[in-house]
Design an enzyme around this catalytic site. Structure first.
Site, PDB file in Angstrom:
ATOM      1  CG  ASP A  67      -2.220  -1.444  -9.361  1.00 34.58           C
ATOM      2  OD1 ASP A  67      -1.978  -2.253  -8.449  1.00 34.58           O
ATOM      3  OD2 ASP A  67      -2.076  -1.721 -10.557  1.00 34.58           O
ATOM      4  CG  ASN A 135      -3.697  -4.278 -21.842  1.00 32.02           C
ATOM      5  OD1 ASN A 135      -2.803  -4.392 -21.002  1.00 32.02           O
ATOM      6  ND2 ASN A 135      -4.836  -3.656 -21.589  1.00 32.02           N
ATOM      7  CG  HIS A 137      -2.029  -3.316 -17.844  1.00 36.60           C
ATOM      8  ND1 HIS A 137      -3.364  -3.476 -17.532  1.00 36.60           N
ATOM      9  CD2 HIS A 137      -1.387  -4.310 -17.173  1.00 36.60           C
ATOM     10  CE1 HIS A 137      -3.495  -4.497 -16.703  1.00 36.60           C
ATOM     11  NE2 HIS A 137      -2.324  -5.017 -16.476  1.00 36.60           N
ATOM     12  CD  GLU A 142      -5.780  -1.257 -18.704  1.00 29.42           C
ATOM     13  OE1 GLU A 142      -4.871  -1.859 -19.296  1.00 29.42           O
ATOM     14  OE2 GLU A 142      -6.660  -1.852 -18.042  1.00 29.42           O
TER      15      GLU A 142
HETATM   16  P1  PGA Z   1      -0.898 -11.036 -13.849  1.00 29.49           P
HETATM   17  O1  PGA Z   1      -1.128  -9.515 -14.197  1.00 29.49           O
HETATM   18  O2  PGA Z   1       0.365 -11.080 -13.045  1.00 29.49           O
HETATM   19  O3  PGA Z   1      -2.091 -11.428 -13.055  1.00 29.49           O
HETATM   20  O4  PGA Z   1      -0.763 -11.740 -15.133  1.00 29.49           O
HETATM   21  C1  PGA Z   1      -0.053  -8.742 -14.587  1.00 29.49           C
HETATM   22  C2  PGA Z   1      -0.539  -7.335 -14.818  1.00 29.49           C
HETATM   23  O5  PGA Z   1      -1.715  -7.162 -15.181  1.00 29.49           O
HETATM   24  O6  PGA Z   1       0.266  -6.415 -14.655  1.00 29.49           O
END
Ligand code: PGA
Length: 242
Positions: A67, A135, A137, A142
């Protein structure tokens, strides 16, 4: 799903880096799917150390990132392109012609998402690295995202914006509200998936991923339908598991 439980972030980063560097050694022309965020930072540092110490080469490796934020130019300090250069690409022998991320600063975001998806459809990702959001994702898919979804322009939820504000001077107003993200169906086409989760803030997402229902409310639960997924999780992230 294979679950590898490790003590802490350092051990997680070593374990996951070993899986990735072994994959590159076994297949020097491998196609990797890569992720950004806090989770893979030490993993990437370990890959850089392995490249420098053991000569593992990335010259024939191809990469596709999950992304990119919409609205940031490639060289913005918080773009995922910059993240990948800073944490990995600038320190290994990768050919930048083989590096792919969606572009967040084009005139036509939908066309860019379609271009990226077409590239993904014409290849096979051998090993896809994933983090998981608090959450649930994966990429920026999301809760509520369709399991059939391909690369698209997506809105970030308030929870994700809050979670990522730490990279934007702690100011939620500076966090982009949209991104271009590989979809869940795009991610699921990878031959093998490696998901890393560290820390207590991931406990609920990990619990739902491993023991909850397979549901679009928890995007990562789609992975339970994939034949070759490995989770590397540390004690803090695994604390709620049976
Ligand atoms: P993080 O994010 O590694 O910064 O915890 C993980 C994600 O949002 O997929």
């Amino acid at each position: 799903m294979k679950i590898i439980k490790v003590k802490d972030y350092a051990e997680l980063s070593e374990t996951a880096a070993k899986i990735m560097s072994d994959a590159v050694k076994n297949n020097p022309k491998i196609t990797l799917g890569l992720a950004t965020g806090g989770s893979p930072v030490q993993l990437y540092a370990n890959l850089v150390a392995d490249h420098k110490n053991n000569g593992t080469s990335y010259k024939d490796v191809t990469t596709y990132n999950l992304d990119e934020y919409i609205g940031l130019d490639q060289n913005h300090e918080q773009s995922y392109y910059t993240f990948m250069r800073t944490n990995l690409f600038d320190h290994i022998d990768i050919d930048f012609n083989n590096v792919h991320l969606p572009k967040g600063d084009t005139d036509d975001h939908q066309a860019e998402a379609d271009r990226y998806e077409a590239m993904l459809e014409s290849t096979t990702v051998d090993l896809q690295l994933l983090g998981i959001g608090t959450n649930g994702h994966i990429g920026f898919n999301e809760p509520g995202s369709s399991f059939e979804g391909v690369t698209a322009v997506v809105d970030l939820t308030p929870e994700t914006i809050e979670s990522n504000a730490r990279y934007f001077e702690g100011n939620e107003d500076l966090v982009p509200t949209e991104a271009i993200s590989m979809g869940i169906a795009s991610i699921m086409r990878a031959k093998e998936i490696l998901l890393i989760a560290s820390g207590a803030n991931k406990q609920k997402a990990v619990l739902a991923l491993v023991e909850g229902d397979i549901s679009e409310d928890l995007p990562a639960s789609a992975l339970r339908n994939h034949p070759n997924v490995t989770l590397v999780i540390d004690d803090a992230a695994a604390a709620l598991l049976k």
